[in-house]
Design a protein around this motif. Sequence first.
Motif, PDB file in Angstrom:
ATOM      1  N   UNK A  28       0.826  -1.199   0.000  1.00  0.00           N
ATOM      2  CA  UNK A  28       0.000   0.000   0.000  1.00  0.00           C
ATOM      3  C   UNK A  28       0.863   1.253   0.000  1.00  0.00           C
ATOM      4  N   UNK A  29       0.444   2.252  -0.807  1.00  0.00           N
ATOM      5  CA  UNK A  29       1.149   3.537  -0.788  1.00  0.00           C
ATOM      6  C   UNK A  29       0.722   4.304   0.467  1.00  0.00           C
ATOM      7  N   UNK A  30       1.244   5.509   0.634  1.00  0.00           N
ATOM      8  CA  UNK A  30       1.010   6.257   1.867  1.00  0.00           C
ATOM      9  C   UNK A  30      -0.463   6.517   2.154  1.00  0.00           C
ATOM     10  N   UNK A  31      -1.218   6.942   1.148  1.00  0.00           N
ATOM     11  CA  UNK A  31      -2.630   7.235   1.391  1.00  0.00           C
ATOM     12  C   UNK A  31      -3.418   5.957   1.667  1.00  0.00           C
ATOM     13  N   UNK A  32      -3.082   4.879   0.989  1.00  0.00           N
ATOM     14  CA  UNK A  32      -3.753   3.595   1.231  1.00  0.00           C
ATOM     15  C   UNK A  32      -3.390   3.047   2.605  1.00  0.00           C
ATOM     16  N   UNK A  33      -2.153   3.259   3.030  1.00  0.00           N
ATOM     17  CA  UNK A  33      -1.696   2.800   4.338  1.00  0.00           C
ATOM     18  C   UNK A  33      -2.532   3.433   5.450  1.00  0.00           C
ATOM     19  N   UNK A  34      -2.816   4.723   5.316  1.00  0.00           N
ATOM     20  CA  UNK A  34      -3.638   5.406   6.320  1.00  0.00           C
ATOM     21  C   UNK A  34      -5.024   4.770   6.384  1.00  0.00           C
ATOM     22  N   UNK A  35      -5.574   4.428   5.242  1.00  0.00           N
ATOM     23  CA  UNK A  35      -6.889   3.788   5.198  1.00  0.00           C
ATOM     24  C   UNK A  35      -6.831   2.379   5.792  1.00  0.00           C
ATOM     25  N   UNK A  36      -5.744   1.676   5.553  1.00  0.00           N
ATOM     26  CA  UNK A  36      -5.582   0.327   6.108  1.00  0.00           C
ATOM     27  C   UNK A  36      -5.492   0.384   7.629  1.00  0.00           C
ATOM     28  N   UNK A  37      -4.806   1.377   8.154  1.00  0.00           N
ATOM     29  CA  UNK A  37      -4.711   1.519   9.611  1.00  0.00           C
ATOM     30  C   UNK A  37      -6.076   1.835  10.212  1.00  0.00           C
ATOM     31  N   UNK A  38      -6.855   2.669   9.536  1.00  0.00           N
ATOM     32  CA  UNK A  38      -8.216   2.955  10.004  1.00  0.00           C
ATOM     33  C   UNK A  38      -9.063   1.686   9.987  1.00  0.00           C
ATOM     34  N   UNK A  39      -8.874   0.860   8.971  1.00  0.00           N
ATOM     35  CA  UNK A  39      -9.625  -0.401   8.888  1.00  0.00           C
ATOM     36  C   UNK A  39      -9.240  -1.331  10.029  1.00  0.00           C
ATOM     37  N   UNK A  40      -7.954  -1.390  10.379  1.00  0.00           N
ATOM     38  CA  UNK A  40      -7.544  -2.202  11.527  1.00  0.00           C
ATOM     39  C   UNK A  40      -8.285  -1.756  12.779  1.00  0.00           C
TER      40      UNK A  40
END
Length: 126
Positions: free
Chosen positions: A105-117
């Motif tokens: 995941x790129x930076x913006x996707x990483x932020x979304x992945x952390x929110x999903x966690x």
Amino acid sequence: MRLTFPRTGRLLVAAGLVSLLAACNSAGRPAQYSALEGYVPDPALKTASKNNLSGRVRHACTVTQAKLQKVEEASLAAPCGCYAERTLSSLDKDEIASYRSTGYFNDSARAKALNALDSCKLPRPV
């Protein structure tokens, strides 16, 4: 009992783990993210269906969270399914394209992945 995976299976697991670890381990790091040294993304990512991508993310979550929480992988089916669904549904087409080309995941996707966690009540790797 020792499980063995065919080469393709190992590549899929590696790609998924890299995705999840890259998403989770870089919280708080600068926006600039360099490629993981020596990692070559699975070429099948470029043409993988959305269901296949979801399966990869779900599997990476299950493996990583099982180690992190010291629980059986089977107990994480629902929360990791939640994580994969929420993460992938929140990504825009550019973030999906980036994931397909890099395997993480790129930076913006990483932020979304952390929110999903957080939404799925899964602990963030440190």
